[in-house]
Scaffold this active site. Structure first.
Site, PDB file in Angstrom:
ATOM      1  N   ALA A  92      88.146 -88.391 -69.272  1.00  0.00           N
ATOM      2  CA  ALA A  92      87.885 -87.677 -70.522  1.00  0.00           C
ATOM      3  C   ALA A  92      89.160 -87.245 -71.234  1.00  0.00           C
ATOM      4  O   ALA A  92      89.122 -86.910 -72.413  1.00  0.00           O
ATOM      5  CB  ALA A  92      87.026 -86.446 -70.237  1.00  0.00           C
ATOM      6  N   LYS A  93      90.282 -87.215 -70.510  1.00  0.00           N
ATOM      7  CA  LYS A  93      91.588 -86.853 -71.086  1.00  0.00           C
ATOM      8  C   LYS A  93      91.524 -85.539 -71.855  1.00  0.00           C
ATOM      9  O   LYS A  93      92.058 -85.408 -72.953  1.00  0.00           O
ATOM     10  CB  LYS A  93      92.119 -87.983 -71.964  1.00  0.00           C
ATOM     11  CG  LYS A  93      92.291 -89.308 -71.200  1.00  0.00           C
ATOM     12  CD  LYS A  93      92.778 -90.409 -72.105  1.00  0.00           C
ATOM     13  CE  LYS A  93      92.966 -91.711 -71.330  1.00  0.00           C
ATOM     14  NZ  LYS A  93      91.665 -92.311 -70.898  1.00  0.00           N
ATOM     15  N   ARG A  94      90.888 -84.543 -71.256  1.00  0.00           N
ATOM     16  CA  ARG A  94      90.743 -83.251 -71.905  1.00  0.00           C
ATOM     17  C   ARG A  94      92.061 -82.489 -71.904  1.00  0.00           C
ATOM     18  O   ARG A  94      92.886 -82.664 -71.016  1.00  0.00           O
ATOM     19  CB  ARG A  94      89.668 -82.419 -71.200  1.00  0.00           C
ATOM     20  CG  ARG A  94      88.279 -83.029 -71.178  1.00  0.00           C
ATOM     21  CD  ARG A  94      87.755 -83.325 -72.554  1.00  0.00           C
ATOM     22  NE  ARG A  94      86.328 -83.644 -72.524  1.00  0.00           N
ATOM     23  CZ  ARG A  94      85.695 -84.328 -73.464  1.00  0.00           C
ATOM     24  NH1 ARG A  94      86.368 -84.769 -74.504  1.00  0.00           N
ATOM     25  NH2 ARG A  94      84.404 -84.562 -73.358  1.00  0.00           N
TER      26      ARG A  94
END
Length: 277
Positions: A92-94
């Site tokens: 998700a590369k949050r």
């Protein structure tokens, strides 16, 4: 159980470090799943059935699920993978601050359904943006360290006053943030020399190494430098899940040929990587 302990157990059980990326592009799904109530879930279910013997982990990318039916498909996918005793890493590369970061981190909670076991995060906003993830000691947190996309050098290669490149500083910070032993690094596979250099900087942190497959990354380097004490993941997404994407396989009403090809591709990647373990 901490994520990396569970992952180590799964790697031993499957004799595999293969991460299967579950990126169900609606434009590429075979005809056999298109009439299902949730085509992405039906696709993932059959991919999991075909590949779970060879998978150390599944890695769905959140971009392919960001709509109401998509989140339902994602929840079903995570539950099904867990039923096969395979952990799930949500790509998700949050990375945000304050209450926004806390909301993003709820995808790791089990209160509203099956939760991911690990997640990818973007460190650009600093430690406080990652704290809601890092404090979940039982969950894996894979920090973007060095990516292999062409534009990655725009920022990651910048030299700091200390003489470090920016990505090297990120790698050092990830090591500092690893107080709970739950931090990993995302390091691309297309530059073997950089993989080796980063491993020397952080000898004890497991890597998630994308790019072995459709992107043509170096399998030997991914294994040699990506694993820490035998633990780490080498990911392939399109190279596995769309391995059966020829016209005849896509139009097969049963989908058997399409999904059999995915299983064979996962097995071949496992065997290829295991040569170097």
């Amino acid at each position: 159980m901490h994520f990396f302990d569970r992952l180590a157990d799964r790697i031993a059980a499957a004799d595999s470090v293969v991460s299967v990326g579950l990126d169900p592009d609606p434009d590429r799904l075979p005809d056999s799943v298109l009439d299902a109530d949730l085509p992405r879930w039906q696709f993932n279910r059959r991919i999991i059935d075909a590949t779970h013997d060879h998978a150390a982990c599944y890695k769905p990318n959140a971009a392919f699920y960001e709509d109401p039916d998509g989140w339902r498909a994602l929840q079903e996918t995570i539950a099904y993978a867990h039923g096969k005793d395979v952990p799930v890493l949500l790509d998700a590369k949050r990375g945000d601050i304050g209450n926004t970061a806390r909301q993003y981190a709820q995808i790791l909670d089990d209160e509203e359904g099956p939760a991911a076991d690990a997640i990818t995060v973007n460190p650009f906003l600093g430690r406080d943006s990652l704290e809601p993830f890092l404090q979940r000691a039982d969950k894996g947190v894979f920090v973007l360290g060095r990516t292999s996309n062409p534009g990655g050098e725009d920022l990651q290669d910048l030299e700091l006053a200390s003489g470090e490149k920016l990505y090297e500083r990120v790698v050092h910070l990830a090591d500092l943030w690893n107080g709970n032993g739950n931090v990993g690094l995302v390091v691309g596979a297309t530059n073997p020399d950089e993989l080796e250099d980063i491993r020397e900087l952080v000898p004890d942190i497991p890597f998630l190494v994308p790019g072995v497959g459709a992107q043509g990354g170096d399998a030997e380097a991914a294994v040699e430098h990506g694993l820490a004490d035998g633990v780490g993941l080498v990911n392939s997404s399109r190279g596995i899940i769309f391995a059966g994407e020829d016209a005849d396989a896509r139009r097969d009403d049963s989908g058997d040929a399409f999904f059999k090809a995915a299983g064979q591709s996962a097995k071949q990647l496992k065997q290829r990587l295991n040569q170097f373990r």
